[in-house]
Design a protein around this motif. Structure first.
Motif, PDB file in Angstrom:
ATOM      1  N   ASP A  47      10.037  12.437  23.986  1.00 57.29           N
ATOM      2  CA  ASP A  47       9.170  13.272  24.894  1.00 57.29           C
ATOM      3  C   ASP A  47       9.508  13.389  26.281  1.00 57.29           C
ATOM      4  N   ALA A  48       9.709  12.190  27.070  1.00 55.19           N
ATOM      5  CA  ALA A  48       9.821  11.832  28.316  1.00 55.19           C
ATOM      6  C   ALA A  48      11.311  12.394  28.724  1.00 55.19           C
ATOM      7  N   LEU A  49      12.194  12.198  27.731  1.00 51.45           N
ATOM      8  CA  LEU A  49      13.466  12.533  28.068  1.00 51.45           C
ATOM      9  C   LEU A  49      13.641  14.170  27.974  1.00 51.45           C
ATOM     10  N   ARG A  50      12.917  14.660  26.746  1.00 55.76           N
ATOM     11  CA  ARG A  50      13.023  16.176  26.541  1.00 55.76           C
ATOM     12  C   ARG A  50      12.367  16.996  27.762  1.00 55.76           C
ATOM     13  N   GLU A  51      11.326  16.142  28.404  1.00 55.44           N
ATOM     14  CA  GLU A  51      10.662  16.941  29.714  1.00 55.44           C
ATOM     15  C   GLU A  51      11.729  16.874  30.869  1.00 55.44           C
ATOM     16  N   ALA A  52      12.404  15.509  30.910  1.00 51.84           N
ATOM     17  CA  ALA A  52      13.442  15.426  32.043  1.00 51.84           C
ATOM     18  C   ALA A  52      14.335  16.371  32.071  1.00 51.84           C
ATOM     19  N   GLU A  53      14.938  16.497  30.709  1.00 50.35           N
ATOM     20  CA  GLU A  53      16.220  17.041  30.562  1.00 50.35           C
ATOM     21  C   GLU A  53      16.102  18.742  30.317  1.00 50.35           C
ATOM     22  N   GLY A  54      15.201  19.144  29.946  1.00 52.62           N
ATOM     23  CA  GLY A  54      14.791  20.334  29.716  1.00 52.62           C
ATOM     24  C   GLY A  54      15.775  20.871  28.736  1.00 52.62           C
ATOM     25  N   ASP A  55      16.396  22.039  28.973  1.00 49.87           N
ATOM     26  CA  ASP A  55      17.363  22.779  28.378  1.00 49.87           C
ATOM     27  C   ASP A  55      18.599  21.965  27.858  1.00 49.87           C
ATOM     28  N   MET A  56      19.133  20.921  28.803  1.00 50.67           N
ATOM     29  CA  MET A  56      19.774  20.103  28.262  1.00 50.67           C
ATOM     30  C   MET A  56      19.723  19.117  27.456  1.00 50.67           C
ATOM     31  N   HIS A  57      18.608  18.814  26.981  1.00 53.05           N
ATOM     32  CA  HIS A  57      18.073  18.021  25.961  1.00 53.05           C
ATOM     33  C   HIS A  57      18.863  17.907  24.587  1.00 53.05           C
ATOM     34  N   ASN A  58      19.378  16.836  24.084  1.00 58.45           N
ATOM     35  CA  ASN A  58      20.375  16.716  22.881  1.00 58.45           C
ATOM     36  C   ASN A  58      19.415  15.806  22.059  1.00 58.45           C
ATOM     37  N   VAL A  59      18.812  16.118  20.908  1.00 57.28           N
ATOM     38  CA  VAL A  59      18.034  14.996  20.297  1.00 57.28           C
ATOM     39  C   VAL A  59      19.068  13.883  19.736  1.00 57.28           C
ATOM     40  N   THR A  60      20.197  14.196  19.285  1.00 60.68           N
ATOM     41  CA  THR A  60      21.162  13.125  18.734  1.00 60.68           C
ATOM     42  C   THR A  60      21.616  12.284  19.671  1.00 60.68           C
ATOM     43  N   GLU A  61      21.927  12.706  20.994  1.00 59.63           N
ATOM     44  CA  GLU A  61      22.386  12.248  22.166  1.00 59.63           C
ATOM     45  C   GLU A  61      21.331  11.248  22.563  1.00 59.63           C
ATOM     46  N   SER A  62      20.010  11.707  22.697  1.00 60.81           N
ATOM     47  CA  SER A  62      18.726  11.045  23.033  1.00 60.81           C
ATOM     48  C   SER A  62      18.811   9.680  22.308  1.00 60.81           C
ATOM     49  N   TYR A  63      18.722   9.902  20.924  1.00 61.33           N
ATOM     50  CA  TYR A  63      18.550   8.992  19.951  1.00 61.33           C
ATOM     51  C   TYR A  63      19.659   8.194  19.973  1.00 61.33           C
ATOM     52  N   PHE A  64      21.001   8.326  20.080  1.00 67.19           N
ATOM     53  CA  PHE A  64      22.104   7.382  20.612  1.00 67.19           C
ATOM     54  C   PHE A  64      21.671   6.604  21.733  1.00 67.19           C
ATOM     55  N   TRP A  65      21.226   7.106  22.757  1.00 57.97           N
ATOM     56  CA  TRP A  65      21.292   6.404  24.147  1.00 57.97           C
ATOM     57  C   TRP A  65      20.018   5.201  23.889  1.00 57.97           C
ATOM     58  N   ILE A  66      19.024   5.604  23.175  1.00 57.45           N
ATOM     59  CA  ILE A  66      17.889   5.032  23.001  1.00 57.45           C
ATOM     60  C   ILE A  66      18.255   3.678  21.979  1.00 57.45           C
ATOM     61  N   GLN A  67      19.070   3.977  21.072  1.00 58.14           N
ATOM     62  CA  GLN A  67      19.431   3.011  20.002  1.00 58.14           C
ATOM     63  C   GLN A  67      20.333   1.762  20.905  1.00 58.14           C
ATOM     64  N   MET A  68      21.384   2.606  21.650  1.00 59.66           N
ATOM     65  CA  MET A  68      22.166   1.579  22.420  1.00 59.66           C
ATOM     66  C   MET A  68      21.573   0.885  23.426  1.00 59.66           C
ATOM     67  N   VAL A  69      20.503   1.169  24.339  1.00 55.03           N
ATOM     68  CA  VAL A  69      19.794   0.548  24.965  1.00 55.03           C
ATOM     69  C   VAL A  69      19.057  -0.623  24.474  1.00 55.03           C
ATOM     70  N   THR A  70      18.515  -0.183  23.216  1.00 54.81           N
ATOM     71  CA  THR A  70      17.738  -1.104  22.468  1.00 54.81           C
ATOM     72  C   THR A  70      18.689  -2.367  21.873  1.00 54.81           C
ATOM     73  N   TYR A  71      19.846  -1.784  21.579  1.00 54.04           N
ATOM     74  CA  TYR A  71      20.813  -2.886  21.137  1.00 54.04           C
ATOM     75  C   TYR A  71      21.027  -3.916  22.119  1.00 54.04           C
ATOM     76  N   TYR A  72      21.623  -3.318  23.259  1.00 54.55           N
ATOM     77  CA  TYR A  72      21.859  -4.227  24.362  1.00 54.55           C
ATOM     78  C   TYR A  72      20.740  -5.102  25.109  1.00 54.55           C
ATOM     79  N   ALA A  73      19.517  -4.518  25.166  1.00 57.44           N
ATOM     80  CA  ALA A  73      18.400  -5.172  25.570  1.00 57.44           C
ATOM     81  C   ALA A  73      17.898  -6.270  24.781  1.00 57.44           C
ATOM     82  N   ALA A  74      18.216  -6.344  23.533  1.00 61.66           N
ATOM     83  CA  ALA A  74      17.908  -7.103  22.378  1.00 61.66           C
ATOM     84  C   ALA A  74      18.558  -8.516  22.814  1.00 61.66           C
TER      85      ALA A  74
END
Length: 128
Positions: A47-74
């Protein structure tokens, strides 16, 4: 450079100091630290990314980056994003083109409104 707390406040007000790949990663990293992935945390990050990115929001890209940050942060235990981003393991994460190792352009285009699985290479997971 603003502190993580000030950055997150500005991001949630839709007033980040700038917008780009590292800004998105920083927002995700901070939201993960505050929200986690469980109990609706992932949805709040989306929701926060959708708000920030507006029309440029891409669900698949957002999930990818959330997953990648989660992976590295672990595996990288840092208390601030700057230290996390400087970690030698993060050099790949800071490269915005790594998404194309996992997704073709066609799948990303189709993944604007709904999540699509990678068609090139599976996403890394913190669970084995």
């Amino acid at each position: 450079e603003v502190s993580d707390q000030v950055f997150l406040e500005l991001f949630l007000q839709r007033k980040p100091p700038s917008w780009g790949h590292e800004t998105r990663l920083r927002a995700i990293w901070l939201l993960l630290h505050n929200e986690g992935r469980r109990q609706g945390g992932t949805n709040r990050i989306f929701d926060a990314l959708r708000e920030a990115e507006g029309d440029m929001h891409n669900v698949t890209e957002s999930y990818f980056w959330i997953q990648m940050v989660t992976y590295y942060a672990a595996t990288i235990n840092e208390s601030c994003f700057a230290a996390f981003a400087r970690h030698s393991s993060c050099k790949h994460l800071l490269d915005p083109t790594i998404i194309f190792r996992h997704y073709s352009e066609a799948v990303l285009v189709h993944g604007v409104a709904e999540f699509h699985l990678p068609d090139q290479k599976p996403l890394p997971s913190v669970t084995k």
